[in-house]
Design a protein around this motif. Structure first.
Motif, PDB file in Angstrom:
ATOM      1  N   VAL A  85      22.106  13.971   6.253  1.00 38.21           N
ATOM      2  CA  VAL A  85      20.988  14.206   7.161  1.00 38.21           C
ATOM      3  C   VAL A  85      19.987  15.184   6.539  1.00 38.21           C
ATOM      4  O   VAL A  85      18.773  15.025   6.686  1.00 38.21           O
ATOM      5  CB  VAL A  85      21.507  14.746   8.515  1.00 38.21           C
ATOM      6  CG1 VAL A  85      20.369  15.177   9.399  1.00 38.21           C
ATOM      7  CG2 VAL A  85      22.336  13.685   9.210  1.00 38.21           C
ATOM      8  N   LEU A  86      20.523  16.180   5.821  1.00 36.17           N
ATOM      9  CA  LEU A  86      19.643  17.213   5.280  1.00 36.17           C
ATOM     10  C   LEU A  86      18.962  16.778   3.992  1.00 36.17           C
ATOM     11  O   LEU A  86      17.995  17.393   3.565  1.00 36.17           O
ATOM     12  CB  LEU A  86      20.436  18.493   5.018  1.00 36.17           C
ATOM     13  CG  LEU A  86      20.942  19.172   6.282  1.00 36.17           C
ATOM     14  CD1 LEU A  86      21.734  20.404   5.941  1.00 36.17           C
ATOM     15  CD2 LEU A  86      19.780  19.526   7.189  1.00 36.17           C
ATOM     16  N   LYS A  87      19.469  15.718   3.367  1.00 35.41           N
ATOM     17  CA  LYS A  87      18.889  15.262   2.098  1.00 35.41           C
ATOM     18  C   LYS A  87      17.454  14.799   2.308  1.00 35.41           C
ATOM     19  O   LYS A  87      17.082  14.348   3.393  1.00 35.41           O
ATOM     20  CB  LYS A  87      19.703  14.075   1.583  1.00 35.41           C
ATOM     21  CG  LYS A  87      20.606  14.409   0.423  1.00 35.41           C
ATOM     22  CD  LYS A  87      21.213  13.125  -0.089  1.00 35.41           C
ATOM     23  CE  LYS A  87      21.978  13.331  -1.348  1.00 35.41           C
ATOM     24  NZ  LYS A  87      22.624  12.076  -1.765  1.00 35.41           N
ATOM     25  N   GLY A 248      19.254   9.679   1.836  1.00 35.01           N
ATOM     26  CA  GLY A 248      19.348  10.474   3.056  1.00 35.01           C
ATOM     27  C   GLY A 248      19.894   9.676   4.220  1.00 35.01           C
ATOM     28  O   GLY A 248      20.785   8.849   4.074  1.00 35.01           O
ATOM     29  N   ILE A 249      19.308   9.887   5.400  1.00 37.79           N
ATOM     30  CA  ILE A 249      19.870   9.335   6.618  1.00 37.79           C
ATOM     31  C   ILE A 249      19.717   7.826   6.669  1.00 37.79           C
ATOM     32  O   ILE A 249      20.521   7.127   7.272  1.00 37.79           O
ATOM     33  CB  ILE A 249      19.235  10.016   7.856  1.00 37.79           C
ATOM     34  CG1 ILE A 249      19.975   9.608   9.128  1.00 37.79           C
ATOM     35  CG2 ILE A 249      17.777   9.688   7.971  1.00 37.79           C
ATOM     36  CD1 ILE A 249      21.425  10.043   9.127  1.00 37.79           C
ATOM     37  N   ARG A 250      18.683   7.277   6.007  1.00 40.48           N
ATOM     38  CA  ARG A 250      18.533   5.817   6.051  1.00 40.48           C
ATOM     39  C   ARG A 250      19.649   5.134   5.280  1.00 40.48           C
ATOM     40  O   ARG A 250      20.173   4.100   5.698  1.00 40.48           O
ATOM     41  CB  ARG A 250      17.178   5.414   5.494  1.00 40.48           C
ATOM     42  CG  ARG A 250      16.099   5.684   6.472  1.00 40.48           C
ATOM     43  CD  ARG A 250      14.751   5.311   5.956  1.00 40.48           C
ATOM     44  NE  ARG A 250      13.810   6.283   6.422  1.00 40.48           N
ATOM     45  CZ  ARG A 250      13.436   6.382   7.704  1.00 40.48           C
ATOM     46  NH1 ARG A 250      13.907   5.538   8.579  1.00 40.48           N
ATOM     47  NH2 ARG A 250      12.600   7.306   8.080  1.00 40.48           N
ATOM     48  N   PHE A 251      20.021   5.724   4.144  1.00 41.65           N
ATOM     49  CA  PHE A 251      21.182   5.199   3.442  1.00 41.65           C
ATOM     50  C   PHE A 251      22.417   5.351   4.323  1.00 41.65           C
ATOM     51  O   PHE A 251      23.258   4.453   4.406  1.00 41.65           O
ATOM     52  CB  PHE A 251      21.384   5.937   2.114  1.00 41.65           C
ATOM     53  CG  PHE A 251      22.729   5.675   1.501  1.00 41.65           C
ATOM     54  CD1 PHE A 251      22.988   4.466   0.897  1.00 41.65           C
ATOM     55  CD2 PHE A 251      23.735   6.619   1.572  1.00 41.65           C
ATOM     56  CE1 PHE A 251      24.224   4.207   0.359  1.00 41.65           C
ATOM     57  CE2 PHE A 251      24.975   6.359   1.038  1.00 41.65           C
ATOM     58  CZ  PHE A 251      25.216   5.153   0.435  1.00 41.65           C
ATOM     59  N   GLY A 252      22.478   6.496   5.014  1.00 34.66           N
ATOM     60  CA  GLY A 252      23.609   6.747   5.900  1.00 34.66           C
ATOM     61  C   GLY A 252      23.751   5.666   6.962  1.00 34.66           C
ATOM     62  O   GLY A 252      24.866   5.288   7.329  1.00 34.66           O
ATOM     63  N   MET A 253      22.612   5.144   7.427  1.00 35.39           N
ATOM     64  CA  MET A 253      22.676   4.098   8.449  1.00 35.39           C
ATOM     65  C   MET A 253      23.294   2.823   7.889  1.00 35.39           C
ATOM     66  O   MET A 253      24.133   2.186   8.536  1.00 35.39           O
ATOM     67  CB  MET A 253      21.278   3.820   9.004  1.00 35.39           C
ATOM     68  CG  MET A 253      20.804   4.899   9.945  1.00 35.39           C
ATOM     69  SD  MET A 253      19.041   4.813  10.241  1.00 35.39           S
ATOM     70  CE  MET A 253      19.008   3.696  11.612  1.00 35.39           C
ATOM     71  N   PHE A 254      22.891   2.426   6.676  1.00 40.54           N
ATOM     72  CA  PHE A 254      23.515   1.255   6.050  1.00 40.54           C
ATOM     73  C   PHE A 254      25.017   1.473   5.888  1.00 40.54           C
ATOM     74  O   PHE A 254      25.832   0.583   6.139  1.00 40.54           O
ATOM     75  CB  PHE A 254      22.892   0.981   4.682  1.00 40.54           C
ATOM     76  CG  PHE A 254      21.608   0.219   4.743  1.00 40.54           C
ATOM     77  CD1 PHE A 254      21.563  -1.052   5.294  1.00 40.54           C
ATOM     78  CD2 PHE A 254      20.441   0.756   4.247  1.00 40.54           C
ATOM     79  CE1 PHE A 254      20.390  -1.759   5.351  1.00 40.54           C
ATOM     80  CE2 PHE A 254      19.269   0.056   4.300  1.00 40.54           C
ATOM     81  CZ  PHE A 254      19.234  -1.200   4.854  1.00 40.54           C
TER      82      PHE A 254
END
Lengths: 408, 174
Positions: A85-87, A248-254
């Motif tokens: 999230v912080l990335k 960041g968070i977009r990668f986290g969503m995948f």
């Protein structure tokens, strides 16, 4: 405590009625609340799933796995989430901004949406859709679209290659997956998932049609694009595939969507083939049924993790060959045979009918295996003195070997 | 107006807007995705009419299969050229007139039929999916069209295999 879900919903209904809210509005509030609860708890489950998978894979590879943050490393994922999230959230300057931002959202929707129709217990489900199985197929396409969108909008050749592989793989494998899902639909006579679970009273479809369950598992594994089918993001070939530009968070969503999808496959396997929430005493106490369902889902998920930890990645031509020349024809033959047997023995007892169905499964499986081994020995015999580029294709059915012989 | 009617209108407007976007946008991939959004809006309209089979069929067939293929084909085209090509040709007023006449004709037909002040008949109590399944294998109803479509699809499938397989063999012998 036997039926936790009805108790809670009655209690909430009472509160709403006391607050002076009309029943229609209360229904709306409940629908929204259920959707919210299912979505959020699904995504929160991912935190646990990632820890579970890392731990299991580590044990299989003779490692310990995460063990620093919290007891048994349980909070490792939370720390990783915080990091993601912080990335910095980077967007490539050439990217198509709208589609780039929309793609991970679609990927998550495509997975969380599946949970709307999965019956967690006799009295707990988002909605009992009479076209539930078709709904699963329709919702699954959203994930495909998300991946396509991500691959194109990144303006990156590796991402685009990953997206093209997606279409080849996901669209192909949805054919045997749908055919395999057709078997429980046929045996239960309904497309509603709650109906399918209700029809598995006494005999699980996984016992009557183990081949269909296996094909469903393999095809779903390919649809989630996990090892050994992770061609969409094969690091050694196309860097990271469709999500190479995401951070960041977009990668986290995948990432979260992929993990939740894998677990969802376990849950669907439980619902379609392993009797869902059924078990001793589950009909009287739905709370117990939810526990059975969770146990079965985790058993299915464990199988997926096991496969991931042990099998090497397959080549793209092997992958497509296996889908179109083995799984799909086998499923078509199986469905035809099951229809005939199921119809012919409609009047007989449950044991005779299910035993005959099991026999059909064994016969078809034996036929597939003998055909495969024949084609393999043929292509091995023909492999001598051939150019190295035209290597044997172990997954091809009999007949392919002859063609390859003629070609060389 | 009830809440449902308002939502229906909202989805209809979204669908119209996305349909318009898909024909006017310069970027082909974006317009393909706008088309997908439009198909979703139509699925939402079906959902509001309690036609659950149409909803999932719309999404599974149009969005899942057809739209995915469209997007794939569009991705393979050269997008740089799209910025300069004019989007209309000189006969567009005639086409617009024709479209307007067709829309007016359909609207008039619906008006004559009394479509706008009729209340829809109540949905049958039986499971509509079961009814549909029975109708598809009933010789009195849709068995013949159903089988005709099956034969058509089968011949298309065999044709596709023939075309692809024939091309492959040629390549191999060369």
């Amino acid at each position: 405590m036997g039926d936790l879900f009805t108790t809670v919903s009655n209690w909430l209904n009472g509160i709403l009625a006391e607050a002076g809210i009309p029943p229609e509005a209360a229904e709306w509030i409940f629908a929204v609340g259920r959707a919210f609860l299912l979505g959020v708890s699904g995504l929160l489950l991912v935190v646990f799933l990632i820890w579970f998978e890392r731990k299991v894979v580590a044990r299989m590879q003779d490692r310990i796995g995460p063990n620093r943050v919290g007891p048994y490393g349980l909070f490792q994922t939370l720390a990783d989430m915080l990091k993601l999230v912080l990335k910095e959230d980077m967007v490539p300057p050439q990217a198509d901004k709208i589609l780039f931002h929309l793609a991970p959202v679609l990927a998550v929707i495509g997975v969380v949406g599946l949970w709307a129709v999965i019956p967690l217990a006799a009295t707990a489900y988002g909605v009992d859709l009479n076209v539930g199985v078709l709904y699963l197929a329709a919702t699954g396409t959203l994930g495909t679209l998300g991946i396509l969108m991500a691959g194109w909008s990144s303006r990156n050749k590796f991402a685009l290659l990953g997206a093209f592989r997606t279409v080849a793989q996901l669209v192909s494998y949805s054919v045997p997956a749908m055919l395999a899902m057709l078997v429980p639909v046929m045996l239960s006579g309904t497309m509603s998932l709650a109906g399918i679970v209700a029809a598995q009273d006494g005999f699980w479809f996984g016992v009557a049609a183990p081949l269909a369950a296996l094909v469903f598992l393999i095809a779903s594994l390919a649809e989630v694009a996990r090892a050994p089918f992770e061609l969409l993001e094969a690091e050694s070939e196309i860097v990271a595939g469709f999500h190479v530009e995401y951070s960041g968070i977009r990668f986290g969503m995948f990432f979260a969507a992929e993990f939740l999808h894998a677990f969802t496959i376990g849950a669907l396997l439980a619902v379609l083939f392993l009797g869902g929430w059924r078990g001793p005493g589950a009909a009287e106490f739905p709370t117990l049924g939810a526990l059975y369902f969770a146990a079965k889902s985790f058993a299915g998920y464990f199988l997926l993790v096991w496969v991931r930890a042990t099998l090497p990645r397959i080549r793209i031509d092997q992958m497509l060959d296996f889908c179109w020349k083995v799984l799909t024809p086998a499923m078509i033959v199986l469905i035809g045979a099951l229809v005939l047997v199921n119809r012919a023995l409609a009047g007989t007892s449950m044991w005779v009918r299910n035993g005959a169905l099991l026999g059909v499964n064994v016969l078809v499986a034996a036929g597939v295996i003998s055909l495969l081994s024949r084609s393999q020995s043929q292509s091995h015999a023909g492999a001598h003195g051939r150019a190295p580029g035209k290597g044997a294709q172990p997954c091809a059915l009999a007949g392919m070997g002859d063609e390859a012989e003629a070609a060389s | 107006m009830t809440l449902e009617q308002i939502l229906f209108l909202v989805f209809a407007l979204i669908g119209l807007g996305l349909a318009l976007a898909s024909v006017t946008m310069r970027n082909l991939v974006r317009s393909a995705f706008a088309l997908i959004g439009c198909l979703f809006a139509v699925a939402a309209l079906f959902a509001m009419l309690d036609a659950s089979l149409f909803v999932v069929a719309q999404v599974a067939v149009y969005v899942g299969a057809i739209a995915t293929l469209i997007v794939l084909v569009v991705m393979l085209t050269r997008l740089e050229q799209q910025e300069r090509i004019p989007q209309t040709h000189r006969y567009w007023p005639a086409a617009a007139l024709l479209a307007a006449v067709i829309v007016a004709g359909v609207a008039w037909g619906l008006w004559q039929y009394g479509f706008f002040d009729q209340t829809p008949p109540a949905l049958p109590a039986a499971d509509p999916i079961v009814e549909l399944g029975r109708a598809l294998v009933d010789p009195e109803k849709f068995l013949i069209p159903f089988e005709a479509v099956s034969v058509l699809l089968l011949s298309a499938l065999i044709g596709a295999v023939l075309v692809a397989g024939g091309a492959n063999k040629k390549e191999r012998t060369e």
